[in-house]
Design an enzyme around this catalytic site. Sequence first.
Site, mmCIF file in Angstrom:
data_model
loop_
_atom_site.group_PDB
_atom_site.id
_atom_site.type_symbol
_atom_site.label_atom_id
_atom_site.label_comp_id
_atom_site.label_asym_id
_atom_site.label_seq_id
_atom_site.Cartn_x
_atom_site.Cartn_y
_atom_site.Cartn_z
ATOM 1 N N ASP A 78 11.127 151.553 44.890
ATOM 2 C CA ASP A 78 12.457 152.113 45.146
ATOM 3 C C ASP A 78 12.854 153.146 44.096
ATOM 4 O O ASP A 78 13.559 154.114 44.395
ATOM 5 C CB ASP A 78 13.499 150.996 45.207
ATOM 6 C CG ASP A 78 13.366 150.151 46.467
ATOM 7 O OD1 ASP A 78 12.681 150.594 47.405
ATOM 8 O OD2 ASP A 78 13.927 149.042 46.504
ATOM 9 N N GLY A 79 12.409 152.958 42.848
ATOM 10 C CA GLY A 79 12.701 153.944 41.814
ATOM 11 C C GLY A 79 12.067 155.289 42.134
ATOM 12 O O GLY A 79 12.690 156.346 41.955
ATOM 13 N N GLU A 152 23.980 154.541 43.092
ATOM 14 C CA GLU A 152 25.228 154.326 42.376
ATOM 15 C C GLU A 152 25.429 155.335 41.273
ATOM 16 O O GLU A 152 24.481 155.959 40.772
ATOM 17 C CB GLU A 152 25.296 152.916 41.771
ATOM 18 C CG GLU A 152 24.434 152.687 40.549
ATOM 19 C CD GLU A 152 22.995 152.371 40.825
ATOM 20 O OE1 GLU A 152 22.121 153.027 40.201
ATOM 21 O OE2 GLU A 152 22.726 151.484 41.657
ATOM 22 N N ASP A 181 32.082 146.585 29.885
ATOM 23 C CA ASP A 181 30.905 147.325 29.425
ATOM 24 C C ASP A 181 30.633 148.537 30.306
ATOM 25 O O ASP A 181 29.870 149.426 29.931
ATOM 26 C CB ASP A 181 29.669 146.419 29.434
ATOM 27 C CG ASP A 181 29.668 145.423 28.287
ATOM 28 O OD1 ASP A 181 30.577 145.482 27.441
ATOM 29 O OD2 ASP A 181 28.748 144.586 28.240
ATOM 30 N N THR A 192 22.708 146.618 47.051
ATOM 31 C CA THR A 192 21.693 145.606 46.756
ATOM 32 C C THR A 192 20.896 145.958 45.501
ATOM 33 O O THR A 192 19.835 145.383 45.260
ATOM 34 C CB THR A 192 20.728 145.462 47.955
ATOM 35 O OG1 THR A 192 20.253 146.751 48.341
ATOM 36 C CG2 THR A 192 21.433 144.822 49.140
ATOM 37 N N ALA A 193 21.396 146.898 44.711
ATOM 38 C CA ALA A 193 20.706 147.325 43.492
ATOM 39 C C ALA A 193 21.479 146.842 42.259
ATOM 40 O O ALA A 193 21.801 145.666 42.148
ATOM 41 C CB ALA A 193 20.525 148.846 43.508
ATOM 42 N N TYR A 194 21.815 147.749 41.347
ATOM 43 C CA TYR A 194 22.500 147.394 40.102
ATOM 44 C C TYR A 194 23.802 146.634 40.371
ATOM 45 O O TYR A 194 24.116 145.633 39.711
ATOM 46 C CB TYR A 194 22.753 148.682 39.317
ATOM 47 C CG TYR A 194 23.273 148.522 37.908
ATOM 48 C CD1 TYR A 194 23.356 147.291 37.278
ATOM 49 C CD2 TYR A 194 23.672 149.650 37.183
ATOM 50 C CE1 TYR A 194 23.825 147.168 35.977
ATOM 51 C CE2 TYR A 194 24.143 149.544 35.886
ATOM 52 C CZ TYR A 194 24.226 148.302 35.293
ATOM 53 O OH TYR A 194 24.693 148.196 34.009
ATOM 54 N N ALA A 216 30.531 143.292 33.179
ATOM 55 C CA ALA A 216 31.013 142.414 32.103
ATOM 56 C C ALA A 216 32.463 142.699 31.745
ATOM 57 O O ALA A 216 32.786 143.027 30.600
ATOM 58 C CB ALA A 216 30.116 142.544 30.864
#
Length: 296
Positions: A78-79, A152, A181, A192-194, A216
């Site tokens: 995916d990257g 994103e 953060d 569905t990623a980060y 966070a």
Amino acid sequence: MQKEQLKFALFGNVYQERKSAAVQKLLAVLEAHGIAIAVESEFLAFLRDKLQICVPDCEVITGDSIGDVDYVVCMGGDGTFLGVASRIGNAQVPILGINTGRLGFLASFSSDDIEVAVADICKGRVCVERRSLLQVLCDDEPLQGYPFALNEVAILKHDISSMISIHTRINGEYLTTYQADGLIVGTPTGSTAYSLSVGGPIVVPNSHTMSLTPVAPHSLNMRPLVLCDDSEVELCVESRSHSFLVAMDGRSQSYRDGIHLRIRRAPYDVQVVVHPGESFFTTLRRKMMWGTDHRE
């Protein structure tokens, strides 16, 4: 109606030597169907010099233009897919992802699917989905690099010691100030990623939404938020280090605090060739173990 001869552009990860058999299979299938190829220069050098694969005569892709091609084939994970999507930009050419990486959410075809996938394309039986991107704009200073993201846009702190304050407005109206953060503005594809890894919602592709997910947050009541993708998100960051990171699909740049960023849906989409035998929900269950009950 397909034109007389199809032409594919080939891109791939240049760090995966185990993809040799898959590449050789792809080249053989394309040759059998009489499909012309153009190969990205770095990938071509990797195939010929590192993998010692005999690549037939082809055009060499350099720079940002992929030329007049009908499909782009991306070999990797995916990257790699995200990198290819940013490389071809607004070419409006469908991308076929062949997974030689790990998860393969965007690169949904396996090497076993190559013959059937190419045959279906030649017969005009291909299934293509349009995926929205996000665009980042800044009136205070020019942004560096490609200002679009398929997964994103992440606003992140620059150091490990302190949080950042992210003042957020939606369509000009004040929403809140995230003490966290970071903040992830995600597309449905990127849900569905980060975003998912920090507790964001899973969003069905083509749902015409974007999501805001804090990273966070220093508050128990800062929950993810889903917006219509005709919204514009305006962000202004305060940081003790007077700088922060903007990461777009993993490509990160440092910016000074106090500037105003605007994030909205990009004026074009990315076309993704999808596996005809797998729905989004099938992929969730099979590749992400979604809903799996190990008690069974």
